[in-house]
Design a protein around this motif. Sequence first.
Motif, short mmCIF file in Angstrom:
data_model
loop_
_atom_site.label_atom_id
_atom_site.label_comp_id
_atom_site.label_asym_id
_atom_site.label_seq_id
_atom_site.Cartn_x
_atom_site.Cartn_y
_atom_site.Cartn_z
N UNK A 79 93.59 -78.82 -53.13
CA UNK A 79 94.69 -78.88 -54.09
C UNK A 79 95.09 -77.49 -54.57
N UNK A 80 94.09 -76.69 -54.92
CA UNK A 80 94.36 -75.34 -55.41
C UNK A 80 94.95 -74.45 -54.33
N UNK A 81 94.45 -74.61 -53.10
CA UNK A 81 94.97 -73.82 -51.99
C UNK A 81 96.44 -74.14 -51.73
N UNK A 82 96.77 -75.43 -51.77
CA UNK A 82 98.16 -75.83 -51.58
C UNK A 82 99.04 -75.31 -52.71
N UNK A 83 98.47 -75.26 -53.91
CA UNK A 83 99.25 -74.84 -55.07
C UNK A 83 99.46 -73.33 -55.13
N UNK A 84 98.39 -72.56 -54.90
CA UNK A 84 98.51 -71.10 -55.14
C UNK A 84 98.02 -70.23 -53.99
N UNK A 85 97.54 -70.83 -52.88
CA UNK A 85 97.17 -70.05 -51.69
C UNK A 85 96.16 -68.96 -51.95
N UNK A 86 96.52 -67.73 -51.59
CA UNK A 86 95.60 -66.59 -51.67
C UNK A 86 95.26 -66.17 -53.09
#
Length: 308
Positions: A31-38
């Motif tokens: 979820x966090x990766x999809x939201x804010x990536x790097x």
Amino acid sequence: ETVAALRAQIGDKKVILGLSGGVDSSVAAGLLSRAVGKQLTCVFVDQGLMRKDEGDFVEKTFTSLFDMNFVRVNCQERFLQALKGVTDPEQKRKIIGTEFFNVFWDEIRHQDELGYFAQGTIYPDCIESGKGDADTIKTHHNKVKMPEDVQFLGLVEPLCDLFKDEVRKVGTMLGIPKELVWRQPFPGPGLGVRILGEITADKIRVLQEADWVLRDEMAKNGYEKEMAQFFCVLPCVKTVGVMGDHRTYDHLVAIRAVTTDDFMTADWARIPYDILATVSNRITNEVEHVNRVVYDITSKPPGTVEWE
């Protein structure tokens, strides 16, 4: 909605997630990766209390699936030293939780910006750790008080209102591979709550090998699909046995397997006797220092899924 809410909350700041390597952390990371990536940095503390070869599996999975910064810290010896001579279950949990965060802070102090702190906490974690009027059933590692000398902008818990089955649904919707979404839950303190009494490197090795045999056999016969969770426990009870013409006095290994929808309640799995017989024979033949295998037939309640 959750991804949008995470973007709104985090903005252009960084977010740090402490990984335990389980389903909850994976879905939270997704979820966090999809939201804010790097902007996301995942710190995986390999405390040496994971299942056989699991640290390598977690690293490979996360680095290949997600857009993030992945940091692995290997520190088994540090944890063993902190746990030396400790036998009380709650004390072990708290030590493991405290060491987890100490290692975590040692790593993130190198960051030029702290941003937000994220956790894969799910709803049963909150209840069992004593939320509201509920009694503390067991202390979860991600509920140990954080050090006061480091201040984050805020806490991010994208799964805190979800049960385990709902977390898996979210993982599937995110496109996370089935092998990871349906991976068994694993306690934050790891094998530290599956080895009763003092934890040593030798006991960890015995339990890792026995647990690997159990999981390997269940995968071969396909029965793993019938259970929500299954694993081995090392009660640190030695029993008399016989190997060939020699008397032995070695470890007893217990098998725990349950069926459940939400992990708030659970029933012991009715594994066929022939499968249990094969598992028992393999463990006693293939794992050194084990001469007896027993099966736990207790439901939750009154027993929890874990032994400690």
